[in-house]
Design an enzyme around this catalytic site. Sequence first.
Site, PDB file in Angstrom:
ATOM      1  N   GLU A 177       0.455  -1.222   0.268  1.00  0.00           N
ATOM      2  CA  GLU A 177       0.431   0.089  -0.336  1.00  0.00           C
ATOM      3  C   GLU A 177       0.522   1.092   0.052  1.00  0.00           C
ATOM      4  OE1 GLU A 177      -2.715  -0.106   2.781  1.00  0.00           O
ATOM      5  OE2 GLU A 177      -3.914  -2.209   1.985  1.00  0.00           O
ATOM      6  N   GLU A 362      -5.944  -7.604  -0.657  1.00  0.00           N
ATOM      7  CA  GLU A 362      -6.920  -7.694   1.118  1.00  0.00           C
ATOM      8  C   GLU A 362      -8.153  -7.350   1.098  1.00  0.00           C
ATOM      9  OE1 GLU A 362      -5.493  -4.820   3.769  1.00  0.00           O
ATOM     10  OE2 GLU A 362      -3.440  -5.954   3.291  1.00  0.00           O
TER      11      GLU A 362
HETATM   12  C1  FCB Z   1      -4.789  -1.928   5.218  1.00  0.00           C
HETATM   13  C2  FCB Z   1      -2.910  -2.578   5.933  1.00  0.00           C
HETATM   14  C3  FCB Z   1      -3.657  -3.902   7.207  1.00  0.00           C
HETATM   15  C4  FCB Z   1      -5.087  -3.415   7.789  1.00  0.00           C
HETATM   16  C5  FCB Z   1      -5.799  -2.780   6.557  1.00  0.00           C
HETATM   17  C6  FCB Z   1      -7.270  -2.996   7.462  1.00  0.00           C
HETATM   18  O1  FCB Z   1      -4.324  -0.884   5.001  1.00  0.00           O
HETATM   19  O2  FCB Z   1      -2.740  -3.392   5.067  1.00  0.00           O
HETATM   20  O3  FCB Z   1      -2.373  -3.989   7.792  1.00  0.00           O
HETATM   21  O4  FCB Z   1      -4.772  -2.047   8.623  1.00  0.00           O
HETATM   22  O5  FCB Z   1      -6.289  -1.588   5.807  1.00  0.00           O
END
Ligand code: FCB
Length: 452
Positions: A177, A362
């Site tokens: 990210e 994610e």
């Molecule tokens: C993302 C992050 C992870 C976690 C999620 C909820 O931005 O990569 O570490 O905090 O959000």
Amino acid sequence: MAERQAARDVIDYTRSDFPPDFQFGVAASSYQIEGSRFGGCGTSHWDTFAATPGNTARGEDGSVACDHYHRWPRDLDLVSGAGLDCYRFSISWARVLPEGTGKPNAEGLDFYDRLVDGMLERGIKPFATLYHWDLPAPLADLGGWRNRDIASWFADYTEVVGRRLGDRLAATAPINEPWCVAWLSHFMGHHAPGLRDIRATARAMHHVLLAHGRSIEAMRALGMRNLGLVTNFEYAAPADDSTEAKAAAHLYDGIYNRWFLDGVFKKAYPSEVLAGLGPHMPEGYEDDFDVIATPVDWVGINYYTRKLIAPDGTGQFPALKEVEGPLPKTLMDWEIYPEGLAFFMRRVHQDYAKGLPIYVTENGMASPDRLAGGKADDPDRIEFLNRHLAQVRRAIEEGIPIKGYIVWSLLDNYEWALGYEKRFGLVHVDFETLERTPKASWHALKGALAAG
Ligand code: FCB
């Protein structure tokens, strides 16, 4: 779709609803679960940020977290026990190189060596991330992401990890990210190092991509395969129909989403963002695009929510603000908007990656602690997963090469500045005893993966 009812305790799909090579996985990250006080790990800027009053909820930090450093065999059993194919984990730069450069911490490298072998023994594919935000404090002292040298420091660290683990990693991404590394941490000040400075931001926005490119180059030179880019996206919608709100949403989209994709796939930055950051960019940044655009093998999408955006009336770049939206929200106050995931799968495929495999690296939600009588019910999470999996299926039907879906997160863990209260896990963690209890969502996924 399986004929089972869309009951609130069941995943609506089975493996046979997805292509045969489709991977299901879970993700976690080093600082959020390992415990930074164990195993000779160096101090990172998250330790020092959290030690500063007011930066994190209740002053909480990751010094113990889930004690994954000692409990990893049990945690990997929870991954394989659910029938998952891959585990997306991260390697702590501060644990491997406590000074950021120079002499590795042997104990740290041994830990990741055992962890990777532990995955392979259980039939789990290791999906590694080299940087999920635990920057060694000595490098933060030198300016961290503001300092152009970070690209070389990161390439050197990449080599140390690659030489030790590279032969056994199924997939590797340099940085988790980039938006969070740069904008959230240097412009908004919400994450370490907690800066609010546009010059720092412009530099971090560029150096994070330069470091990404140098790291990919370093891994290629070592013969490592299956190297990717993992970016987070937020769907930006104008808060109303006005031209001004549309322009504000477009700018938000440029800063959050297109900056990183444009850099890596188009060797350029969005002009509307450069209109604000341009004067603060490092000199000669354009010369770095060839490195930034070093080819990758896949793209990872981290997706959680959408934002409604409006002008803030200040006239000072970026002159926009978030407006509260009407949709149901998670415990993070994030609107649940699964259609946004479909939007980004399409955009990445059509406008950028053009045929490269795409993973959802994610996706997940925070929900309240509902552990009672040894059981943890989380019907809201099961519904969240069902609604997002429906979008993944749709994208695959449209011919977009989505190769996997990875849930954030395996365990309840340290949610950065928000501390331990925001629980994202498929597995409940009692932060007093550190006991793990699989939630209903873990059982539901297990059922879905075993069926079909
Ligand atoms: C993302 C992050 C992870 C976690 C999620 C909820 O931005 O990569 O570490 O905090 O959000």
